[in-house]
Design a protein around this motif. Structure first.
Motif, short mmCIF file in Angstrom:
data_model
loop_
_atom_site.label_atom_id
_atom_site.label_comp_id
_atom_site.label_asym_id
_atom_site.label_seq_id
_atom_site.Cartn_x
_atom_site.Cartn_y
_atom_site.Cartn_z
N ALA A 265 6.57 20.15 -2.85
CA ALA A 265 6.24 19.47 -4.11
C ALA A 265 5.15 18.42 -3.88
N SER A 266 5.21 17.72 -2.75
CA SER A 266 4.18 16.73 -2.42
C SER A 266 2.83 17.41 -2.24
N ILE A 267 2.83 18.55 -1.56
CA ILE A 267 1.58 19.30 -1.37
C ILE A 267 1.04 19.79 -2.72
N ASP A 268 1.93 20.31 -3.55
CA ASP A 268 1.52 20.80 -4.86
C ASP A 268 0.94 19.69 -5.72
N ASN A 269 1.53 18.50 -5.65
CA ASN A 269 1.02 17.37 -6.43
C ASN A 269 -0.36 16.94 -5.97
N GLU A 270 -0.61 16.99 -4.67
CA GLU A 270 -1.94 16.67 -4.15
C GLU A 270 -2.97 17.68 -4.65
N ILE A 271 -2.57 18.94 -4.69
CA ILE A 271 -3.47 19.98 -5.21
C ILE A 271 -3.74 19.73 -6.69
N ARG A 272 -2.72 19.34 -7.43
CA ARG A 272 -2.89 19.05 -8.86
C ARG A 272 -3.85 17.88 -9.05
N LYS A 273 -3.76 16.87 -8.18
CA LYS A 273 -4.67 15.72 -8.28
C LYS A 273 -6.12 16.16 -8.08
N LYS A 274 -6.34 16.98 -7.06
CA LYS A 274 -7.70 17.45 -6.78
C LYS A 274 -8.22 18.31 -7.92
N THR A 275 -7.36 19.17 -8.44
CA THR A 275 -7.77 20.03 -9.55
C THR A 275 -8.12 19.21 -10.79
N LYS A 276 -7.31 18.19 -11.07
CA LYS A 276 -7.58 17.31 -12.21
C LYS A 276 -8.88 16.55 -12.01
N ASN A 277 -9.12 16.06 -10.81
CA ASN A 277 -10.35 15.32 -10.53
C ASN A 277 -11.58 16.21 -10.70
N ILE A 278 -11.49 17.44 -10.22
CA ILE A 278 -12.60 18.37 -10.38
C ILE A 278 -12.87 18.63 -11.86
N ALA A 279 -11.80 18.79 -12.63
CA ALA A 279 -11.95 19.04 -14.07
C ALA A 279 -12.57 17.84 -14.78
N LEU A 280 -12.14 16.63 -14.41
CA LEU A 280 -12.69 15.42 -15.02
C LEU A 280 -14.17 15.26 -14.69
N VAL A 281 -14.51 15.43 -13.42
CA VAL A 281 -15.91 15.30 -13.01
C VAL A 281 -16.78 16.33 -13.73
N LYS A 282 -16.27 17.54 -13.86
CA LYS A 282 -17.02 18.60 -14.52
C LYS A 282 -17.23 18.29 -16.00
N SER A 283 -16.21 17.72 -16.64
CA SER A 283 -16.31 17.43 -18.08
C SER A 283 -17.36 16.36 -18.39
N TYR A 284 -17.60 15.45 -17.44
CA TYR A 284 -18.59 14.38 -17.65
C TYR A 284 -19.90 14.65 -16.91
N GLN A 285 -20.02 15.80 -16.25
CA GLN A 285 -21.17 16.05 -15.38
C GLN A 285 -22.48 16.10 -16.16
N ASN A 286 -22.49 16.73 -17.34
CA ASN A 286 -23.73 16.82 -18.12
C ASN A 286 -24.25 15.45 -18.52
N ASP A 287 -23.35 14.56 -18.94
CA ASP A 287 -23.75 13.20 -19.32
C ASP A 287 -24.31 12.45 -18.12
N LYS A 288 -23.65 12.58 -16.98
CA LYS A 288 -24.12 11.90 -15.78
C LYS A 288 -25.47 12.46 -15.32
N ASP A 289 -25.62 13.76 -15.40
CA ASP A 289 -26.89 14.38 -14.99
C ASP A 289 -28.05 13.87 -15.85
N GLU A 290 -27.79 13.73 -17.17
CA GLU A 290 -28.83 13.23 -18.06
C GLU A 290 -29.20 11.79 -17.72
N LEU A 291 -28.21 10.97 -17.44
CA LEU A 291 -28.47 9.58 -17.08
C LEU A 291 -29.19 9.48 -15.73
N VAL A 292 -28.78 10.28 -14.78
CA VAL A 292 -29.43 10.29 -13.47
C VAL A 292 -30.89 10.74 -13.61
N TYR A 293 -31.13 11.72 -14.47
CA TYR A 293 -32.49 12.21 -14.68
C TYR A 293 -33.37 11.11 -15.30
N GLN A 294 -32.84 10.41 -16.32
CA GLN A 294 -33.60 9.31 -16.94
C GLN A 294 -33.91 8.22 -15.93
#
Length: 322
Positions: free
Chosen positions: A131-160
């Motif tokens: 269960a501890s291992i599974d929770n760590e995997i869930r954390k990483k999966t959630k973090n990847i999803a969060l980063v991906k959801s905001y990636q376009n906005d960050k890319d635009e700001l980085v480009y500017q």
């Protein structure tokens, strides 16, 4: 035959569990033991159900006494179902298999669910690690999803920010170039290499001053853009960190999480899978044994007496209301 036999409280309780009529069973010497056996099996199933449900509720409620009360309540429901089905077994009729078939179906549904807490208890240490291992995997999966959801906005700001920095660097390089040309002209190390040519030096000084002024204007104009981009990127990072922290707090080792961990253990480890299915079969047998015992044990004088008494009561009722 002992017509004045008086059963003790233990026997009376076991007979009640087996749904036997005490008055009829007292004189059925052989059937006393049979119904006591059925009663003990029902008692075992009742105890197992109570423990299994109590452990289940202990994984979803914080107060242990609430888990025990709920466990006894659900165990009582299983007891009542068992008694109703045992009472309905009639081997002499063509439909005597129906309670057994229904009880088998009930065992597969309720029994499998009740088996889960027992299996979690037996594999407690392994399940917690998984269960501890599974929770760590869930954390990483959630973090990847969060980063991906905001990636376009960050890319635009980085480009500017990149465009602004490139523009600043261009003006800065031009300023440095013109300033160096002026210095080289004034000290004779570059340009015309003639110190006396003041007009050329003045022209280069004017070019250097203009470049410096242009650079200051560009800095003044683009600095807010760079600062906004930095602030917006930091704000997005803070949002991601905050949402990640909120998600991490939701993670737990509750019943469903442990069940998923157990499933992963079964998929990854053949030895665990073998013991898992073996225990499932054993626990299902515990569930259906009371009804199987009632169905498989031979019928004795108790059944004959019960049928005769029932027939006499029916005749009496018919004669009374005819």
């Amino acid at each position: 035959m002992q017509e004045n036999y008086h059963p003790n409280r233990r026997e009376q309780f076991l007979w009640w569990l087996s749904t036997a009529e005490t008055e009829l069973l007292k004189d059925a010497v052989v059937d006393r033991n049979r119904h006591s056996i059925i009663g003990m099996l029902v008692l075992g199933t009742w105890g197992f159900a109570t423990l299994a449900w109590s452990y289940f509720f202990s994984t979803v409620v914080s107060a242990w006494w609430v888990a025990i009360i709920l466990g006894f309540f659900m165990g009582g429901l299983i007891l009542f179902i068992d008694r109703a089905l045992i009472k309905g077994v009639q081997k002499s009729t063509a439909f005597g298999w129906k309670p057994l078939a229904f009880r088998l179906f009930l065992a597969v549904t309720i029994g499998l669910f009740m088996a889960q807490p027992a299996l979690l208890f037996l594999f407690e240490k392994e399940v917690k690690v998984q269960a501890s291992i599974d929770n760590e995997i869930r954390k990483k999966t959630k973090n990847i999803a969060l980063v991906k959801s905001y990636q376009n906005d960050k890319d635009e700001l980085v480009y500017q920010k990149k465009l602004a920095n490139e523009t600043l660097n261009k003006y800065y390089q031009e300023m440095v170039y013109n300033r160096n040309r002026f210095i080289e002209e004034t000290d004779g190390t570059g340009g015309s290499k003639k110190i006396g040519l003041k007009n050329i030096a003045l022209a280069k000084k004017a070019a250097a001053d203009k470049s410096a002024n242009d650079y200051e204007l560009v800095v003044e104009k683009l600095t807010p853009t760079i600062q906004y981009a930095d602030s917006a990127i930091q704000s997005i990072n803070n949002i991601i960190a905050k949402e990640q922290a909120s998600f991490n707090q939701l993670l737990n080792t509750g019943f469903i999480t442990q069940i998923e961990a157990l499933d992963h253990l079964i998929q990854q480890n053949k030895s665990v899978a073998f013991r898992y299915y073996l225990l499932i079969v054993l626990l299902l047998l515990i569930e259906i044994m009371p009804l199987l015992a009632k169905y498989l044990l031979p019928s004795g004088t108790y059944k004959v007496k019960a049928e005769l008494v029932e027939e006499e009561e029916i005749k009496l009722i018919k004669s009374t209301y005819s």
